[in-house]
Write a protein that holds these residues in place. Structure first.
Motif, short mmCIF file in Angstrom:
data_model
loop_
_atom_site.label_atom_id
_atom_site.label_comp_id
_atom_site.label_asym_id
_atom_site.label_seq_id
_atom_site.Cartn_x
_atom_site.Cartn_y
_atom_site.Cartn_z
N PRO A 37 50.33 50.93 78.69
CA PRO A 37 49.76 49.63 78.32
C PRO A 37 50.48 48.92 77.18
CG PRO A 37 48.10 51.41 78.31
CD PRO A 37 49.45 52.04 78.31
N HIS A 38 51.37 49.63 76.46
CA HIS A 38 51.82 49.13 75.17
C HIS A 38 53.33 48.96 75.02
CE1 HIS A 38 47.73 49.66 73.69
NE2 HIS A 38 47.73 50.85 74.23
N MET A 39 54.10 49.41 75.99
CA MET A 39 55.56 49.34 75.84
C MET A 39 56.20 49.32 77.23
SD MET A 39 56.20 53.31 74.64
CE MET A 39 57.99 53.17 74.61
N PRO A 40 57.44 48.86 77.32
CA PRO A 40 58.13 48.90 78.62
C PRO A 40 58.24 50.33 79.11
CG PRO A 40 59.33 47.55 77.04
CD PRO A 40 58.28 48.26 76.26
N LEU A 41 58.09 50.51 80.42
CA LEU A 41 58.11 51.85 81.00
C LEU A 41 59.00 51.85 82.23
CD1 LEU A 41 56.79 54.66 80.66
CD2 LEU A 41 54.99 53.90 82.22
N ASP A 42 59.97 52.75 82.24
CA ASP A 42 60.84 52.94 83.40
C ASP A 42 60.85 54.43 83.69
OD1 ASP A 42 63.20 53.55 84.98
OD2 ASP A 42 63.78 51.47 84.66
N VAL A 43 60.16 54.82 84.75
CA VAL A 43 59.93 56.24 85.01
C VAL A 43 61.23 56.99 85.27
CG1 VAL A 43 57.54 56.05 85.73
CG2 VAL A 43 59.34 55.62 87.40
N TYR A 44 62.18 56.35 85.95
CA TYR A 44 63.43 57.04 86.23
C TYR A 44 64.30 57.16 84.99
CZ TYR A 44 62.67 57.62 91.19
OH TYR A 44 62.18 58.04 92.40
N GLU A 79 58.00 44.07 76.27
CA GLU A 79 58.75 44.13 75.01
C GLU A 79 58.01 43.36 73.92
OE1 GLU A 79 59.99 43.12 77.89
OE2 GLU A 79 61.64 44.50 78.41
N ARG A 80 57.42 42.23 74.30
CA ARG A 80 56.68 41.41 73.32
C ARG A 80 55.36 42.07 72.95
NH1 ARG A 80 55.24 36.31 75.28
NH2 ARG A 80 55.48 35.35 73.24
N VAL A 81 54.73 42.74 73.91
CA VAL A 81 53.51 43.48 73.60
C VAL A 81 53.80 44.55 72.56
CG1 VAL A 81 51.79 45.09 74.54
CG2 VAL A 81 52.44 43.06 75.85
N GLU A 82 54.85 45.31 72.77
CA GLU A 82 55.21 46.38 71.84
C GLU A 82 55.55 45.81 70.46
OE1 GLU A 82 58.18 50.27 71.64
OE2 GLU A 82 58.67 48.60 72.96
N ALA A 83 56.32 44.75 70.43
CA ALA A 83 56.71 44.15 69.15
C ALA A 83 55.49 43.62 68.39
CB ALA A 83 57.72 43.04 69.38
N HIS A 84 54.55 43.02 69.10
CA HIS A 84 53.34 42.51 68.47
C HIS A 84 52.56 43.64 67.81
CE1 HIS A 84 49.84 39.92 67.88
NE2 HIS A 84 49.09 40.84 68.46
N GLU A 85 52.42 44.75 68.53
CA GLU A 85 51.67 45.87 67.98
C GLU A 85 52.38 46.47 66.77
OE1 GLU A 85 50.13 48.87 70.51
OE2 GLU A 85 49.72 47.47 72.14
#
Length: 416
Positions: free
Chosen positions: A210-217, A307-313
């Motif tokens: 919910p809070h940061m970019p996620l790339d499973v591979y 990326e903006r979500v993570e930076a805001h937090e």
């Protein structure tokens, strides 16, 4: 707020959430437990029940075709959100806890976890990523070993964990981000070492997705799970991602309608041909409306940009540690900000965590108190009564932290 720059227009975002209009003055800082729902998600669920409600994958009439399309599109949208290589890698479950259990039993039934093998987890895990592995280890005759955290700050002791991985290791189960301290663990490095020894990596992404970019591979994981309700979606819907080249070798842990292409009686025995993934892992009638709502949540977050979500937090975290540090008796577990999401765990001198949470609740500030389903972590840090946890999200701003600080200052004055 002078000197504090926020990438998100959190006031505009907050206007998308009906609960803040229904409850003016609410300061909601319990986002690590669950998040509030934007109008788009609420309307998507309502619209499904109003216009498209039917069971999926079976009917040929227009309503059933529409429901199936929406459900399949939800898999596609979630797959795109996490960097999966196709919707077949995305299995919908009831929750992150359900996903963790499903992953553990898949690996038991498929012989990955076996007698004499080893499962490695960490002391900082949520109980949902500990208890299933404990049970599966007992059933298989395997053993569960826990990597420690550093006593000075609660971060994972990476050197010790890496030294524990050997050729007997079947699984490394690790949280991507701590639900207590917000620390982001170096999953890529852990996965490299696990792969060197032939072990699989199962990642709890309930606090990271919910809070940061996620790339499973990019992470190098083999399986990864998270819940919908912690990322603006409905309750009762979770996700288990399985790396595509692992799908065929894994046995479905739950059986029922919808997971098969064919069931035949031959020579007195049942012959079963399984359906393609994800259907083979989703028995019975799924939470269709929940999937539709999760798809709407994923679209909403993607439009904002993770990326903006993570930076805001991170900006909120820095401001919170500075502002709360001015409160008499404030005792944070950690004041670090590097590789950390928007969670602050703390205590107040002379008060139990639950007493603090109750006092804050009376001031309209919603936080969580206790062990946060991570009791081993707390006890390893000497926090025998738990902590108070304030956790931030896209609709929080500095005024929410000011309200938290003012309520804590009021508590300190009352007992000073």
């Amino acid at each position: 707020m002078p000197g504090v720059g926020f990438l998100l227009d959190y006031e505009s975002i907050r206007s998308d959430f009906p609960i803040f209009r229904e409850r003016p003055g609410l300061v909601y800082l319990d986002n690590a437990a669950t998040t509030q729902k934007p109008r788009r998600v609420i309307e998507a669920v309502e619209a499904f029940y109003r216009r498209s409600n039917a069971n999926v994958a079976r009917g040929l009439y227009e309503l059933a075709v529409e429901a199936t399309r929406l459900y399949e599109e939800a898999h596609e949208k979630v797959a795109g959100f996490i960097g999966a290589r196709g919707p077949g890698e995305v299995v919908f479950t009831r929750s992150a806890s359900d996903s963790a259990n499903m992953a553990a039993y898949m690996l038991l039934l498929s012989g990955v976890v076996r007698r004499g093998s080893k499962i490695i987890a960490t002391v900082m895990e949520h109980h949902s990523n500990l208890l299933p592995w404990r049970t599966v280890a007992r059933l298989a005759g395997a053993r569960l070993e826990l990597a420690p955290v550093r006593p000075r700050d609660g971060r994972l002791d990476l050197d010790v964990l890496l030294s524990m991985v050997d050729d007997e290791t079947a699984v490394v189960a690790v949280t991507h981000a701590s639900n207590v301290l917000g620390y982001v663990n170096p999953v890529r490095e852990i996965a490299r070492e696990a792969r060197r020894h032939g072990a699989l990596v199962v990642v709890d992404a309930a606090q990271s997705a919910p809070h940061m970019p996620l790339d499973v591979y990019s992470l190098g994981a083999d399986m990864l799970f998270f819940s919908g309700h912690k990322m603006l979606g409905p309750t009762g819907i979770g996700v288990l991602w399985v790396r595509g080249d692992r799908l065929e070798e894994l046995e479905p842990p739950f059986q029922g309608g919808g997971i098969v292409k064919s069931v035949r009686l031959e020579g007195g025995e049942l012959r079963v041909e399984l359906a393609e993934s994800p259907w083979r892992f989703e028995p019975g009638t799924p939470h269709i409306a929940g999937a539709v709502g999760l798809a709407a949540a994923v679209e909403y977050l993607a439009e904002i940009g993770m990326e903006r979500v993570e930076a805001h937090e991170k900006t909120l975290l820095g401001y919170a540690l500075r502002r709360l540090g001015e409160v008499p008796g404030f005792q944070p577990v950690s004041t670090e900000t590097a590789e950390r999401l928007g969670i602050v765990a703390f205590n107040m001198e002379g008060h139990t965590p639950h007493a603090v949470a109750l006092a804050l609740g009376m001031e309209g500030v919603a936080v969580r108190a206790g062990f946060h389903c991570a009791e081993p972590l707390h006890r390893s840090l000497g926090l025998e009564r738990g902590t108070v946890r304030a956790s931030f999200y896209i609709y929080n701003g500095p005024e929410d932290i000011d309200r938290l600080a003012e309520a804590l200052e009021k508590l300190a004055r009352a007992t000073g």
